[in-house]
Design a protein around this motif. Sequence first.
Motif, mmCIF file in Angstrom:
data_model
loop_
_atom_site.group_PDB
_atom_site.id
_atom_site.type_symbol
_atom_site.label_atom_id
_atom_site.label_comp_id
_atom_site.label_asym_id
_atom_site.label_seq_id
_atom_site.Cartn_x
_atom_site.Cartn_y
_atom_site.Cartn_z
ATOM 1 N N LYS A 1 6.739 -19.396 54.097
ATOM 2 C CA LYS A 1 6.870 -18.355 52.996
ATOM 3 C C LYS A 1 8.124 -17.523 53.634
ATOM 4 C CE LYS A 1 4.602 -14.170 51.060
ATOM 5 N NZ LYS A 1 3.423 -13.255 51.115
ATOM 6 N N ALA A 2 9.055 -17.320 52.568
ATOM 7 C CA ALA A 2 10.176 -16.571 52.847
ATOM 8 C C ALA A 2 10.971 -16.440 51.657
ATOM 9 C CB ALA A 2 11.293 -17.357 53.972
ATOM 10 N N LEU A 3 11.839 -15.181 51.862
ATOM 11 C CA LEU A 3 12.595 -14.635 50.821
ATOM 12 C C LEU A 3 13.750 -15.547 50.938
ATOM 13 C CD1 LEU A 3 12.986 -12.141 48.771
ATOM 14 C CD2 LEU A 3 14.428 -11.306 50.505
ATOM 15 N N THR A 4 14.415 -16.104 49.821
ATOM 16 C CA THR A 4 15.446 -16.779 49.757
ATOM 17 C C THR A 4 16.809 -16.143 48.959
ATOM 18 O OG1 THR A 4 14.018 -18.779 49.564
ATOM 19 C CG2 THR A 4 16.563 -19.236 49.009
ATOM 20 N N VAL A 5 17.952 -16.136 49.677
ATOM 21 C CA VAL A 5 19.151 -15.814 49.070
ATOM 22 C C VAL A 5 19.932 -17.008 48.655
ATOM 23 C CG1 VAL A 5 21.313 -14.599 49.176
ATOM 24 C CG2 VAL A 5 19.292 -13.512 49.860
ATOM 25 N N HIS A 6 20.271 -17.311 47.361
ATOM 26 C CA HIS A 6 20.948 -18.375 47.001
ATOM 27 C C HIS A 6 22.507 -17.928 46.660
ATOM 28 C CE1 HIS A 6 17.561 -21.083 46.027
ATOM 29 N NE2 HIS A 6 16.973 -19.765 45.856
ATOM 30 N N VAL A 7 23.204 -18.852 47.140
ATOM 31 C CA VAL A 7 24.769 -18.665 47.127
ATOM 32 C C VAL A 7 25.528 -19.801 46.528
ATOM 33 C CG1 VAL A 7 26.896 -17.892 48.032
ATOM 34 C CG2 VAL A 7 24.923 -16.669 48.600
ATOM 35 N N TRP A 8 26.039 -19.610 45.256
ATOM 36 C CA TRP A 8 26.989 -20.590 44.860
ATOM 37 C C TRP A 8 28.397 -20.141 45.336
ATOM 38 C CZ3 TRP A 8 22.517 -19.174 42.473
ATOM 39 C CH2 TRP A 8 21.684 -19.990 41.898
ATOM 40 N N THR A 9 28.908 -20.864 46.426
ATOM 41 C CA THR A 9 30.295 -20.492 46.847
ATOM 42 C C THR A 9 31.281 -20.884 45.716
ATOM 43 O OG1 THR A 9 30.657 -22.492 47.924
ATOM 44 C CG2 THR A 9 29.580 -20.661 49.098
ATOM 45 N N PRO A 10 32.350 -20.330 45.643
ATOM 46 C CA PRO A 10 33.519 -20.520 44.525
ATOM 47 C C PRO A 10 34.059 -21.998 44.914
ATOM 48 C CG PRO A 10 33.847 -18.382 45.508
ATOM 49 C CD PRO A 10 32.896 -18.971 46.110
ATOM 50 N N ALA A 11 34.191 -22.333 46.015
ATOM 51 C CA ALA A 11 34.775 -23.784 45.943
ATOM 52 C C ALA A 11 33.712 -24.740 45.882
ATOM 53 C CB ALA A 11 35.346 -23.907 47.615
ATOM 54 N N GLY A 12 32.395 -24.495 46.195
ATOM 55 C CA GLY A 12 31.124 -25.564 46.231
ATOM 56 C C GLY A 12 30.725 -25.678 44.852
ATOM 57 N N SER A 13 30.973 -24.615 43.903
ATOM 58 C CA SER A 13 30.566 -24.729 42.633
ATOM 59 C C SER A 13 31.602 -24.962 41.487
ATOM 60 C CB SER A 13 29.876 -23.302 42.199
ATOM 61 O OG SER A 13 30.763 -22.270 42.443
ATOM 62 N N ALA A 14 32.681 -25.167 42.277
ATOM 63 C CA ALA A 14 33.902 -25.606 41.087
ATOM 64 C C ALA A 14 33.633 -26.959 40.697
ATOM 65 C CB ALA A 14 35.306 -25.652 41.978
ATOM 66 N N PRO A 15 34.128 -27.127 39.341
ATOM 67 C CA PRO A 15 34.025 -28.490 38.682
ATOM 68 C C PRO A 15 34.538 -29.660 39.224
ATOM 69 C CG PRO A 15 35.166 -27.017 37.478
ATOM 70 C CD PRO A 15 34.904 -26.187 38.515
ATOM 71 N N SER A 16 35.913 -29.290 40.076
ATOM 72 C CA SER A 16 36.432 -30.667 40.816
ATOM 73 C C SER A 16 37.116 -29.976 41.977
ATOM 74 C CB SER A 16 37.458 -30.966 39.638
ATOM 75 O OG SER A 16 38.372 -30.043 39.562
ATOM 76 N N GLU A 17 37.726 -30.826 42.644
ATOM 77 C CA GLU A 17 38.256 -30.543 44.101
ATOM 78 C C GLU A 17 39.255 -29.289 43.790
ATOM 79 O OE1 GLU A 17 41.291 -32.465 47.437
ATOM 80 O OE2 GLU A 17 40.548 -33.659 45.822
ATOM 81 N N THR A 18 39.052 -28.158 44.784
ATOM 82 C CA THR A 18 39.979 -27.060 44.703
ATOM 83 C C THR A 18 41.081 -26.966 45.704
ATOM 84 O OG1 THR A 18 38.458 -25.946 46.658
ATOM 85 C CG2 THR A 18 37.888 -25.793 44.374
ATOM 86 N N ILE A 19 42.119 -26.245 45.171
ATOM 87 C CA ILE A 19 43.106 -26.137 46.168
ATOM 88 C C ILE A 19 42.749 -25.256 47.369
ATOM 89 C CG2 ILE A 19 45.616 -25.033 46.300
ATOM 90 C CD1 ILE A 19 45.705 -25.396 43.078
ATOM 91 N N PRO A 20 43.190 -25.605 48.568
ATOM 92 C CA PRO A 20 42.777 -25.051 49.748
ATOM 93 C C PRO A 20 43.343 -23.684 50.034
ATOM 94 C CG PRO A 20 43.476 -27.387 50.326
ATOM 95 C CD PRO A 20 43.828 -27.085 48.767
ATOM 96 N N ARG A 21 42.691 -22.599 49.809
ATOM 97 C CA ARG A 21 43.063 -21.415 50.167
ATOM 98 C C ARG A 21 41.943 -20.622 50.661
ATOM 99 N NH1 ARG A 21 45.121 -20.005 43.846
ATOM 100 N NH2 ARG A 21 47.182 -21.309 43.967
ATOM 101 N N PRO A 22 41.741 -20.703 52.290
ATOM 102 C CA PRO A 22 40.720 -20.519 52.923
ATOM 103 C C PRO A 22 40.039 -18.996 52.686
ATOM 104 C CG PRO A 22 42.210 -21.465 54.413
ATOM 105 C CD PRO A 22 43.059 -21.336 53.072
ATOM 106 N N VAL A 23 40.866 -17.995 53.030
ATOM 107 C CA VAL A 23 40.190 -16.741 52.738
ATOM 108 C C VAL A 23 39.841 -16.199 51.330
ATOM 109 C CG1 VAL A 23 40.446 -14.024 52.999
ATOM 110 C CG2 VAL A 23 41.061 -15.929 54.950
ATOM 111 N N ILE A 24 40.902 -16.599 50.416
ATOM 112 C CA ILE A 24 40.588 -16.385 49.089
ATOM 113 C C ILE A 24 39.777 -17.170 48.340
ATOM 114 C CG2 ILE A 24 41.646 -16.555 46.640
ATOM 115 C CD1 ILE A 24 44.501 -15.777 48.061
ATOM 116 N N SER A 25 39.490 -18.595 48.636
ATOM 117 C CA SER A 25 38.462 -19.276 48.213
ATOM 118 C C SER A 25 37.135 -18.881 48.532
ATOM 119 C CB SER A 25 38.998 -20.796 48.335
ATOM 120 O OG SER A 25 39.895 -21.218 47.763
ATOM 121 N N ARG A 26 37.081 -18.210 49.922
ATOM 122 C CA ARG A 26 35.938 -17.998 50.564
ATOM 123 C C ARG A 26 35.075 -16.646 49.989
ATOM 124 N NH1 ARG A 26 31.433 -16.939 52.400
ATOM 125 N NH2 ARG A 26 30.771 -17.416 54.435
#
Length: 451
Positions: A215-240
Motif C-alpha cells: 500500500k503506497a501513494l503513487t505519483v505518475h509522471v508522463w515525461t515529455p520525451a517518454g510520452s511523445a508520439p515518435s522519436e524526439t530530438i535530443p535536447r537534454p535539459v529542455i526535454s527533461r
Amino acid sequence: MMRLTMILLGVDFLRSHWRGLRRFGWITLIAGIVIFIDALDGSLFFPIEPFACLLLFEGAATLMVAHSGMGGQRILRYVKGSVFSAAALLILAGQHDGDFVLAMIFGMLFLFDGALQIASAVVVRYRRWRPALWGGIIEIALAIFFFQPWPSHYSGTVPYCLGLGLAFAGWNMFILANRVKRAAANPGLKGAVYMEEADVPDVVEWDGPPADDEKALTVHVWTPAGSAPSETIPRPVISRYIAAVDRNGVISTGHAALESPGGIYISLYPAELIDQSPDEFARLLRATPENNVPGRFQPDYATESAKWCPSTRKVRIRNYSEERLKAFWESYRQNESYNLTYRNCSSSVARALEAALEGSVGRLWHKRGFWMAMGKLMSTPELWVALQIRKRAQTMAWTPGLVLDYARALSMLADPRPTGWFNTTSRALKKMLQRRVAWEKGKSGEETAED
C-alpha cells in the motif's frame, strides 16, 4: 526551507517546541550578524580553516553518493558537491587569488539567481511576485557587494557568506517558531485540514521503495520525451523539464497525476486545447486570473492510461496520510479552473503531495525527540534537493520533470533509508566493490575463453 520543514515535521509536532526554536533562531541570527561584522575590517577572529574542512568533508561526501540519485537529484548533488569542495580548497589555499575567485563565484551565483527570480516574477506574476521581485533585487545588491573589493579586499568573502547564511537561517527559524505557536493548521497547505494521526509507523527507516503489492501513494509522471508520439530530438535539459519535440515537429509537454490506495485520483487537464502560438505564449505564462480556463479532472488512472499511454515514471511513498489527502482533495476539486503556470497538472500534484506528506517526518521521529527529528531531516541530502526544486518551481512553474524529481526527493524524506552520510557512503563503497568484483569476474571469464 522553513515552509518545507513545517510541512514535513507538522504543525502539532513543532508547536510543542516553539520556544526552543525561537531561542535557537535568535542564537543563529546573532552569530551570523557577529561573523558578518567581524569580516568588515579584514581582520578575522572567526576560525575559517575548521569551517573549510567541514565544507570539504560535506562536498566530498556528497560527490561520493551523487551517483545514487536519479534525474535532477543526481545533477544537483554533483553541483553541490563540486561547489562545496572547490570553495573549501580555495579557502584552505589561503591566498588573495583564492579569495578573489571565491568572491567572483559567489557574486555570479547571487547575480544569476537574482536575475532569474526578477525575470520570473515580472513574466509569470505569481501570487507573491512582488516580495520575490524585491528578493531578487536584494540578491543582485549582494552580488555587487561581492564583486567590489571594499571594505576587506575580498578576504572577508567566506565569513560574509557564512554570516549571511546563519542570519537568514536564524531569522527564518524565528518566523517559523512564531507561526507554529499560533497556527491551527499548516499555512503551507491551503485547503488542507489539520487532524491528529491515529496510525504511526512502527519503523523509522526502510531498506528501499515500496514493493508493487504494498500500500503506497503513487505519483505518475508522463515525461515529455517518454510520452511523445515518435522519436524526439535530443535536447537534454529542455526535454527533461520543459517540452520535447519529435521529428515531425510535434510538441509534448508531458503530464503528472497522483493516485492513492483510498481511491483518490488527481489529474487536471484543460477542458479545451490551449492556443500555444508564439504570439499568445508570453501572455499565457502569466499566473493571473484572466488566464484561467475551464479544466477537468480525469476519473482514474486506468481510464487515462487507456486513452493515452501508461505513465513513464512512478514514485511510490508508503508514509503518507490518506485523511489529509482526502481533506485537501475535497477542497481542491471544488475549483476546476486551469492555469498554464499557476494551476496545472504538475502544480496540482505537488500541492496534493505536500498535503499527503504533512507531518510524515514528525510521525516517524517524535518518540526520539524533537532535536533528533530536526537533525535527521536537516542531515538528509534530499532536503537540499527538494528545496532547490521547490524554489525554482514556485518562482516559474511546476512541470512534470520538476514534479518527478521533487517526488523522488520527498520520498527519501518521508520513507527514509539509512541516509546518514556514513551509511550512505558505506552503501556507495559497497556498490563500487560489487561492480569491481563483477568486472573482475567478467575479465577472468574472457581470459578463460581465450585460453
